[in-house]
Design a protein around this motif. Structure first.
Motif, mmCIF file in Angstrom:
data_model
loop_
_atom_site.group_PDB
_atom_site.id
_atom_site.type_symbol
_atom_site.label_atom_id
_atom_site.label_comp_id
_atom_site.label_asym_id
_atom_site.label_seq_id
_atom_site.Cartn_x
_atom_site.Cartn_y
_atom_site.Cartn_z
ATOM 1 N N ASP A 293 6.053 10.078 3.534
ATOM 2 C CA ASP A 293 6.109 11.100 2.485
ATOM 3 C C ASP A 293 7.538 11.479 2.105
ATOM 4 O O ASP A 293 7.794 11.909 0.973
ATOM 5 C CB ASP A 293 5.352 12.359 2.926
ATOM 6 C CG ASP A 293 3.855 12.111 3.046
ATOM 7 O OD1 ASP A 293 3.356 11.178 2.385
ATOM 8 O OD2 ASP A 293 3.192 12.849 3.805
ATOM 9 N N ARG B 245 -5.961 3.105 8.086
ATOM 10 C CA ARG B 245 -5.941 4.075 6.991
ATOM 11 C C ARG B 245 -6.005 3.414 5.626
ATOM 12 O O ARG B 245 -6.264 4.085 4.628
ATOM 13 C CB ARG B 245 -4.677 4.917 7.096
ATOM 14 C CG ARG B 245 -4.563 5.729 8.380
ATOM 15 C CD ARG B 245 -3.175 6.300 8.591
ATOM 16 N NE ARG B 245 -2.711 7.079 7.442
ATOM 17 C CZ ARG B 245 -1.575 6.804 6.782
ATOM 18 N NH1 ARG B 245 -0.822 5.786 7.129
ATOM 19 N NH2 ARG B 245 -1.216 7.561 5.761
ATOM 20 N N PHE B 246 -5.718 2.141 5.567
ATOM 21 C CA PHE B 246 -5.734 1.457 4.271
ATOM 22 C C PHE B 246 -5.928 -0.031 4.491
ATOM 23 O O PHE B 246 -5.836 -0.531 5.587
ATOM 24 C CB PHE B 246 -4.444 1.711 3.465
ATOM 25 C CG PHE B 246 -3.180 1.494 4.243
ATOM 26 C CD1 PHE B 246 -2.607 0.231 4.372
ATOM 27 C CD2 PHE B 246 -2.535 2.565 4.879
ATOM 28 C CE1 PHE B 246 -1.437 0.027 5.082
ATOM 29 C CE2 PHE B 246 -1.361 2.378 5.579
ATOM 30 C CZ PHE B 246 -0.809 1.114 5.687
ATOM 31 N N HIS C 145 0.859 -1.186 0.000
ATOM 32 C CA HIS C 145 0.000 0.000 0.000
ATOM 33 C C HIS C 145 0.897 1.239 0.000
ATOM 34 O O HIS C 145 1.680 1.442 0.931
ATOM 35 C CB HIS C 145 -0.893 0.024 1.244
ATOM 36 C CG HIS C 145 -1.731 -1.212 1.406
ATOM 37 N ND1 HIS C 145 -2.990 -1.322 0.866
ATOM 38 C CD2 HIS C 145 -1.468 -2.389 2.038
ATOM 39 C CE1 HIS C 145 -3.479 -2.526 1.164
ATOM 40 N NE2 HIS C 145 -2.571 -3.185 1.875
ATOM 41 N N GLU D 50 0.212 4.121 0.661
ATOM 42 C CA GLU D 50 -0.073 4.957 1.834
ATOM 43 C C GLU D 50 0.813 4.602 3.029
ATOM 44 O O GLU D 50 0.967 5.401 3.956
ATOM 45 C CB GLU D 50 -1.540 4.808 2.254
ATOM 46 C CG GLU D 50 -2.550 5.186 1.177
ATOM 47 C CD GLU D 50 -3.001 3.989 0.348
ATOM 48 O OE1 GLU D 50 -4.181 3.984 -0.072
ATOM 49 O OE2 GLU D 50 -2.181 3.078 0.123
#
Length: 325
Positions: free
Chosen positions: A43, A324-325, A37, A39
């Motif tokens: 970042d 979140r995923f 994933h 996600e």
């Protein structure tokens, strides 16, 4: 250090990437997102979507990034699926790793940490299991990991390659931040399945076999918190970078919990009751799988921080409630 992480968008990979970054390393994640994933990738970490079977793409990536080491997670992991489609496992896990090793050799990257498994032991005679236990896998998944370990050993003996193979027992839990956690589709691991039942996403949880030669009749496994497992990768990286010789290490706590203990602890942590049914044994499930991790502790100075079943399940439950995923 500059580290390339294949499968870094997956469960164990993402936790290791997070720890690598927290320790000041520059990380590149390579993942085809088949099971991963995006996600889950921080970042500030460079992400490249790429299949490890594409040797030419890997060469280009390595020539540009110039990693000092590779941590290799990318693989199919579902034991049951490996018995249904063994060819896919050999193509992905074995051919994919050979492609990666070829790209590494052609770009002068000569250190690799390999994500292996306790499944290479099959039905062990010695418990807790030492690294000297014979490698006798009983399913295609374990066979593919054993094949890669053999290739690493052969290549390292006749080429400029150093490796550490980490044989995982049962990775579990989630980062306490709640930002990343276990997210497989389909999910096959006991703790997330139990928690999904507590959450109401499943009607019941099954116990496969209640007549094993264990205190409560159910299988016993060595559950290691994913962050302690990630720490083993960081220590293995430091070990190789400091000139450590190629080696194999078990990753587990050296003690196990039964299926019933997992279920009862989950009920305590979640405060929820749920339906549990008893079924026949599954073929190929050993009664007890517990690691002898003394070698990891001694040579890599691994000191686990999260060796507590309630904590493991609490972090996994936090992730399940806020995923979140």
């Amino acid at each position: 250090m500059k580290v390339a992480v294949t499968g870094g968008a997956g469960y164990i990979g993402s936790h290791t990437v997070k720890l690598l970054r927290e320790n000041g390393n520059k990380v590149l994640v390579i993942d085809n997102l088949y099971n991963g994933h995006q996600e889950a990738v921080p970042d500030d970490v460079t992400f490249i979507k790429c299949d490890i079977r594409n040797t030419e793409n890997l060469k280009t990536i390595f020539n540009e990034f110039k990693p000092e080491a590779v941590i290799h997670f990318a693989a199919f992991i579902e034991v049951g699926e490996s018995t249904k489609n063994p060819l896919a496992f050999y193509i992905n896990n074995v051919s994919g790793t050979l492609s990666l090793l070829s790209a590494m050799e052609q770009t002068a990257v000569n250190r690799i940490i390999f994500s292996s498994t306790a499944a290479v032991y099959g039905n062990p005679k010695t418990v807790p299991i030492p690294e000297t236990e014979p490698v006798k896998p009983i399913n295609p998944y374990g066979q593919t990991k054993a094949c890669v370990e053999k290739a690493l050993k052969d290549i390292s003996q006749f080429d400029n390659l150093s490796y550490v193979s980490l044989r995982y027992f049962n990775a579990a839990g989630a980062d306490p931040s709640g930002l990343i956690g276990e997210s497989h589709n389909p999910e096959t691991h006991l703790i997330p399945l139990v928690l999904k039942t507590a959450k109401g996403e499943r009607e019941q949880i099954s116990i496969f076999g209640t007549d094993y030669p264990t205190p409560d009749g159910t299988c016993i496994r060595d559950y290691i918190h994913v962050n302690d497992l990630a720490k083993a990768h960081l220590l293995a990286l430091e070990y190789l970078m400091s000139g450590g010789k190629s080696d194999i290490f078990n990753c587990g706590y050296g003690k196990g919990y039964s299926v019933r203990e997992i279920i009862e602890t989950a009920k305590k942590v979640t405060g929820r009751n749920f339906k549990v049914i008893e079924e026949e044994r599954r073929q190929g499930d050993p009664a007890v799988l517990v690691a002898d991790s003394s070698k990891l502790r001694k040579i890599l100075n691994w000191n686990p921080e999260f060796d507590d079943l309630e904590f493991i399940i609490k972090t996994a439950w936090n992730w399940e409630l806020n995923r979140r995923f």
